[in-house]
Design a protein around this motif. Structure first.
Motif, PDB file in Angstrom:
ATOM      1  N   SER A 422      -1.034 -54.658 -72.049  1.00  0.00           N
ATOM      2  CA  SER A 422      -2.444 -54.705 -71.653  1.00  0.00           C
ATOM      3  C   SER A 422      -2.997 -56.115 -71.777  1.00  0.00           C
ATOM      4  N   ALA A 423      -2.665 -56.790 -72.878  1.00  0.00           N
ATOM      5  CA  ALA A 423      -3.153 -58.164 -73.076  1.00  0.00           C
ATOM      6  C   ALA A 423      -2.584 -59.096 -72.016  1.00  0.00           C
ATOM      7  N   ASP A 424      -1.295 -58.959 -71.732  1.00  0.00           N
ATOM      8  CA  ASP A 424      -0.669 -59.803 -70.704  1.00  0.00           C
ATOM      9  C   ASP A 424      -1.264 -59.531 -69.335  1.00  0.00           C
ATOM     10  N   THR A 425      -1.548 -58.261 -69.071  1.00  0.00           N
ATOM     11  CA  THR A 425      -2.139 -57.897 -67.775  1.00  0.00           C
ATOM     12  C   THR A 425      -3.530 -58.505 -67.623  1.00  0.00           C
ATOM     13  N   ASP A 426      -4.326 -58.408 -68.686  1.00  0.00           N
ATOM     14  CA  ASP A 426      -5.678 -58.994 -68.638  1.00  0.00           C
ATOM     15  C   ASP A 426      -5.611 -60.491 -68.378  1.00  0.00           C
ATOM     16  N   ARG A 427      -4.652 -61.151 -69.009  1.00  0.00           N
ATOM     17  CA  ARG A 427      -4.508 -62.603 -68.823  1.00  0.00           C
ATOM     18  C   ARG A 427      -4.073 -62.910 -67.390  1.00  0.00           C
ATOM     19  N   LEU A 428      -3.141 -62.121 -66.878  1.00  0.00           N
ATOM     20  CA  LEU A 428      -2.681 -62.306 -65.499  1.00  0.00           C
ATOM     21  C   LEU A 428      -3.835 -62.157 -64.518  1.00  0.00           C
ATOM     22  N   VAL A 429      -4.644 -61.113 -64.713  1.00  0.00           N
ATOM     23  CA  VAL A 429      -5.781 -60.871 -63.820  1.00  0.00           C
ATOM     24  C   VAL A 429      -6.787 -62.008 -63.917  1.00  0.00           C
ATOM     25  N   GLU A 430      -7.004 -62.504 -65.122  1.00  0.00           N
ATOM     26  CA  GLU A 430      -7.985 -63.573 -65.319  1.00  0.00           C
ATOM     27  C   GLU A 430      -7.536 -64.872 -64.659  1.00  0.00           C
ATOM     28  N   ILE A 431      -6.233 -65.210 -64.813  1.00  0.00           N
ATOM     29  CA  ILE A 431      -5.733 -66.497 -64.323  1.00  0.00           C
ATOM     30  C   ILE A 431      -5.528 -66.484 -62.814  1.00  0.00           C
ATOM     31  N   PHE A 432      -4.875 -65.427 -62.294  1.00  0.00           N
ATOM     32  CA  PHE A 432      -4.470 -65.435 -60.888  1.00  0.00           C
ATOM     33  C   PHE A 432      -5.426 -64.687 -59.956  1.00  0.00           C
ATOM     34  N   HIS A 433      -6.358 -63.923 -60.521  1.00  0.00           N
ATOM     35  CA  HIS A 433      -7.281 -63.170 -59.675  1.00  0.00           C
ATOM     36  C   HIS A 433      -8.730 -63.353 -60.108  1.00  0.00           C
ATOM     37  N   GLN A 434      -8.969 -64.433 -60.887  1.00  0.00           N
ATOM     38  CA  GLN A 434     -10.317 -64.768 -61.340  1.00  0.00           C
ATOM     39  C   GLN A 434     -11.024 -63.564 -61.970  1.00  0.00           C
ATOM     40  N   GLY A 435     -10.257 -62.745 -62.699  1.00  0.00           N
ATOM     41  CA  GLY A 435     -10.824 -61.607 -63.397  1.00  0.00           C
ATOM     42  C   GLY A 435     -11.076 -60.397 -62.524  1.00  0.00           C
ATOM     43  N   ASP A 436     -10.720 -60.466 -61.249  1.00  0.00           N
ATOM     44  CA  ASP A 436     -10.977 -59.353 -60.320  1.00  0.00           C
ATOM     45  C   ASP A 436      -9.823 -58.354 -60.396  1.00  0.00           C
ATOM     46  N   ARG A 437      -9.980 -57.316 -61.198  1.00  0.00           N
ATOM     47  CA  ARG A 437      -8.917 -56.329 -61.381  1.00  0.00           C
ATOM     48  C   ARG A 437      -8.650 -55.549 -60.094  1.00  0.00           C
ATOM     49  N   ALA A 438      -9.702 -55.310 -59.329  1.00  0.00           N
ATOM     50  CA  ALA A 438      -9.533 -54.578 -58.063  1.00  0.00           C
ATOM     51  C   ALA A 438      -8.625 -55.361 -57.119  1.00  0.00           C
ATOM     52  N   GLU A 439      -8.773 -56.693 -57.111  1.00  0.00           N
ATOM     53  CA  GLU A 439      -7.922 -57.521 -56.260  1.00  0.00           C
ATOM     54  C   GLU A 439      -6.466 -57.432 -56.701  1.00  0.00           C
ATOM     55  N   TRP A 440      -6.256 -57.435 -58.008  1.00  0.00           N
ATOM     56  CA  TRP A 440      -4.884 -57.310 -58.528  1.00  0.00           C
ATOM     57  C   TRP A 440      -4.272 -55.972 -58.143  1.00  0.00           C
ATOM     58  N   LEU A 441      -5.033 -54.904 -58.322  1.00  0.00           N
ATOM     59  CA  LEU A 441      -4.533 -53.573 -57.967  1.00  0.00           C
ATOM     60  C   LEU A 441      -4.260 -53.466 -56.472  1.00  0.00           C
ATOM     61  N   SER A 442      -5.088 -54.134 -55.677  1.00  0.00           N
ATOM     62  CA  SER A 442      -4.869 -54.140 -54.227  1.00  0.00           C
ATOM     63  C   SER A 442      -3.555 -54.826 -53.882  1.00  0.00           C
ATOM     64  N   GLY A 443      -3.249 -55.918 -54.594  1.00  0.00           N
ATOM     65  CA  GLY A 443      -1.981 -56.605 -54.377  1.00  0.00           C
ATOM     66  C   GLY A 443      -0.793 -55.733 -54.740  1.00  0.00           C
ATOM     67  N   LEU A 444      -0.918 -54.973 -55.837  1.00  0.00           N
ATOM     68  CA  LEU A 444       0.148 -54.039 -56.192  1.00  0.00           C
ATOM     69  C   LEU A 444       0.335 -52.981 -55.111  1.00  0.00           C
ATOM     70  N   ALA A 445      -0.783 -52.451 -54.629  1.00  0.00           N
ATOM     71  CA  ALA A 445      -0.705 -51.403 -53.609  1.00  0.00           C
ATOM     72  C   ALA A 445      -0.038 -51.907 -52.340  1.00  0.00           C
ATOM     73  N   ALA A 446      -0.285 -53.173 -52.009  1.00  0.00           N
ATOM     74  CA  ALA A 446       0.337 -53.746 -50.813  1.00  0.00           C
ATOM     75  C   ALA A 446       1.854 -53.786 -50.942  1.00  0.00           C
ATOM     76  N   ARG A 447       2.351 -53.834 -52.188  1.00  0.00           N
ATOM     77  CA  ARG A 447       3.799 -53.816 -52.427  1.00  0.00           C
ATOM     78  C   ARG A 447       4.303 -52.415 -52.708  1.00  0.00           C
ATOM     79  N   GLY A 448       3.432 -51.426 -52.535  1.00  0.00           N
ATOM     80  CA  GLY A 448       3.841 -50.044 -52.766  1.00  0.00           C
ATOM     81  C   GLY A 448       3.929 -49.674 -54.233  1.00  0.00           C
ATOM     82  N   GLU A 449       3.172 -50.377 -55.093  1.00  0.00           N
ATOM     83  CA  GLU A 449       3.234 -50.124 -56.524  1.00  0.00           C
ATOM     84  C   GLU A 449       1.863 -49.722 -57.064  1.00  0.00           C
ATOM     85  N   THR A 450       1.880 -49.077 -58.222  1.00  0.00           N
ATOM     86  CA  THR A 450       0.661 -48.740 -58.940  1.00  0.00           C
ATOM     87  C   THR A 450       0.657 -49.487 -60.270  1.00  0.00           C
TER      88      THR A 450
END
Length: 660
Positions: A422-450
């Motif tokens: 969870s901590a690593d995920t929060d950091r990933l979202v903050e650094i690469f998606h400017q804190g936008d969790r919805a954008e991160w989840l959208s990127g996962l969905a584009a690769r067929g992942e949840t």
């Protein structure tokens, strides 16, 4: 032999091309057939509860002479890399079946002959024809010619299936036909044969230390000099001079000059700079062009012939050329997408179930393709062939760390692993998606992942990292000098600590259903941010006018931890735990000063420096030592620690890695 990192192994395998003789070719063919066997269509029988298993292959690798059982490595591969390779396994099977349905049959001897030619080219180009040097390069990757051929045969088989299927299914649309027609026969199907008189532009030797502008000027002068000569020759041609005779005496292209200037292939505009193509297509038969700069010099062209090739007359040849074109990346991707769309994949919980050394259960199904179970053993055979060699170093890293952790009595709970994910995920979202969790989840969905897929794939990696961190901390030795340096870094040479109070304001959660669009949400955040900053600005004026800051904090701060303490946190204020921006603001405050309101990550702060406290080294020495001893290691520290524990090991790849 020293161990080679996984990425180097994968990269070198692509580069290692050379030659191979007949007696070893037979062995390579047998090995290649063994590689292919795990995914052959005839073996897709249900295996979920079959007690009988085929004999295990020999050991795939050894660590300092200790052979690792094929079952251990296979089980680790399935659990560690299984989920991300199911699609590749399904695609491999789909390609094979589609090729069989289209009656595309690959002959092993033809594939081996193709590898022979690739190997011969590699040896000639990279090793000056010395085959021994190529074999030595293979040895650095723990390969020999037989294992290289076995691996390359499987890669080539997939490439050839893809190429043949793309060519067979390629649509011969008119746009593609026109493209190939004009490529082969010229614009509008008109094939032009030309002769040329070529004058090379040669730069004068540049003086030492010449500037870029000076070099450009030398080039301009050289071109002008050659152009002047070309225009003089053009004037002679206009006056009736024989073109072929001038070519023989003046051209700087001896190959075409020997033919009177005639080029050995039809003129195609795409092979020359655009200005040449445009000019030549309008030059009449038997006439010459003006001097045109191309291919390092000035050219005077003469049109020798124009031959029309209407599309309908050469359609068969054009279609054959179009079908024979190599598959483009886009075409290959489209084929893979179509094939996978026809496959139904069902992943079973068995895929990620950990197996003990005595309970491999290789016959259990780990997923199903189109309702047909695929056993752990069958999938493992594919993974060993496809990824086994490149992942061997990662396997060794994890095996060594697991053994050291067991010896040290270290273990992890699922809660600890989930918390770190969870901590690593929060950091990933903050650094690469400017804190936008919805954008991160959208990127996962584009690769067929949840998110669940992401967390599941992260589990083993995070568990390995946590164990390595704890082992590193156990072995970490903190010196008195390091503790002293930490005290100076935190409190300065004079050992001072700021006494800071603050008031926190946050944006209130909007009423449910009130904001339905992104524009509305953005407007709401902007408006509430302005309100928070204005409110803190008013509180600042009140504090500067003499009102007690602690009373203001108790009344208006939204931070429950510090609010009841008048804006102070429990214990000493730890400046180093705040962001660098806030540290810079606070270190610039004098006692009694109140900073301007500050916004950070949707939080709004008002800080007051209540004073400066002296912090003697002896008072915090034990606290600093404990902090240094238990601080979470950086990724670089962890990687260095793992490398130090494994760098002395001798990893040997054995026949079981190559299906032997």
């Amino acid at each position: 032999m020293c161990r080679v990192p996984a990425m180097v192994l994968e990269f070198c395998a692509i580069l290692a091309l050379g030659r191979y003789e007949g007696c070893m070719r037979f062995l390579a063919t047998l090995l290649a057939l063994a590689l292919a066997a795990p995914v052959a269509p005839a073996q897709d029988a249900p295996a979920a509860s079959t007690p009988h298993q085929t004999p295990s292959p020999p050991a795939p690798l050894a660590i300092d002479g200790e052979q690792i059982a094929w079952e251990e490595y296979a089980a680790w591969l399935v659990r560690f890399r299984g989920a991300e390779n199911i699609t590749a396994f399904a695609l491999r099977r789909a390609l094979e079946r589609k090729a069989a349905a289209e009656r595309i049959h690959l002959r092993e001897e033809n594939l081996v002959a193709l590898i022979d030619s690739q190997v011969a080219e590699r040896v000639a180009v990279a090793f000056d024809g010395q085959r021994e040097r190529w074999i030595a390069e293979l040895a650095l990757q723990q390969l020999d010619p037989a294992s290289y051929y076995a691996t390359r045969l499987e890669e080539l088989r997939l490439e050839q299936w893809t190429e043949a299927l793309v060519q067979k299914q390629r649509t011969l649309d008119r746009a593609s036909l026109l493209r190939v027609w004009e490529r082969e026969y010229g614009p509008g199907g008109e094939q032009i044969m030309v002769s040329r008189l070529f004058l090379e532009v040669v730069l004068s030797s540049q003086p030492p230390g010449a500037t870029r502008d000076e070099v450009l000027e030398l080039g301009r002068v050289a071109r002008a000099r050659v152009l002047e000569k070309a225009n003089a020759l053009l004037a002679q041609l206009s006056a009736g001079a024989d073109f072929a005779e001038l070519v023989k005496t003046e051209s700087d292209d001896p190959e075409s000059a020997a033919r009177g200037g005639l080029l050995d292939e039809p003129f195609l505009p795409e092979n020359w700079p655009g200005i040449v193509g445009g000019d030549l297509t309008s030059v009449p038969m038997g006439q010459v062009s003006k001097p045109l700069y191309a291919r390092g010099g000035y050219n005077i062209f003469r049109i020798e012939s124009r031959t029309a090739h209407p599309l309908e007359e050469v359609r068969a040849e054009v279609e054959a050329l179009l079908r024979a074109e190599s598959a483009s990346a886009a075409e290959s991707e489209a084929l893979n997408t179509r094939l996978l769309a026809e496959v139904s994949i069902e992943v079973h919980a068995e895929l990620e179930r950990p197996l003990s050394a005595s309970d491999r259960r290789l016959g259990r199904a780990v997923f199903s393709l189109d309702g047909v179970p695929v056993s752990r053993e069958k999938f493992a055979r594919y993974l060993v062939a496809a990824r086994g060699r490149s992942l061997a170093p990662a396997f060794v890293d994890r095996r060594v760390i697991d053994a050291l952790a067991n010896a040290a009595g270290l273990s992890l709970s699922s809660v600890e692993i989930d918390t770190r994910i969870s901590a690593d995920t929060d950091r990933l979202v903050e650094i690469f998606h400017q804190g936008d969790r919805a954008e991160w989840l959208s990127g996962l969905a584009a690769r067929g992942e949840t998110e669940a897929d992401f967390r599941r794939k992260s589990h083993l990696r995070v568990a390995h990292t946590l164990l390595a961190e704890r082992l590193l901390i156990l072995e970490r030795e903190v010196t008195p000098a390091q503790v002293q340096a930490a005290w100076r870094l935190r409190y300065g040479e004079d050992g001072q600590s700021l006494d800071v109070r603050f008031i926190l304001r946050m944006i209130p959660t909007p009423p449910e259903g009130q904001l339905t669009t992104e524009e509305q949400l953005a407007a709401y955040i902007k408006d509430e941010s302005a309100k928070a900053l204005n409110f803190l600005a008013k509180l600042r004026r009140r504090a500067l006018d003499g009102e007690d800051f602690s009373a203001l904090a108790r009344a208006f701060s939204m931070d429950p931890t510090t609010r009841d303490l008048g804006g102070r946190g429990p214990g000493r204020f730890r400046l180093h735990t705040w962001s660098q921006e806030i540290q810079d603001i606070l270190t610039g405050l004098s006692p009694g000063a109140v900073a301007e309101p500050f916004a950070q990550n949707s939080q709004f702060f008002l800080f007051e420096c209540a004073g400066i406290q002296l912090v003697p080294f002896e008072e915090v020495r034990d606290e600093l030592r404990l902090t240094l001893e238990t601080a979470r290691p950086s990724q670089v520290e962890v990687a260095g620690f793992v490398h130090e524990k494994t760098r002395h090991l001798n990893i040997t790849l054995l026949p079981g890695m190559f299906g032997g």
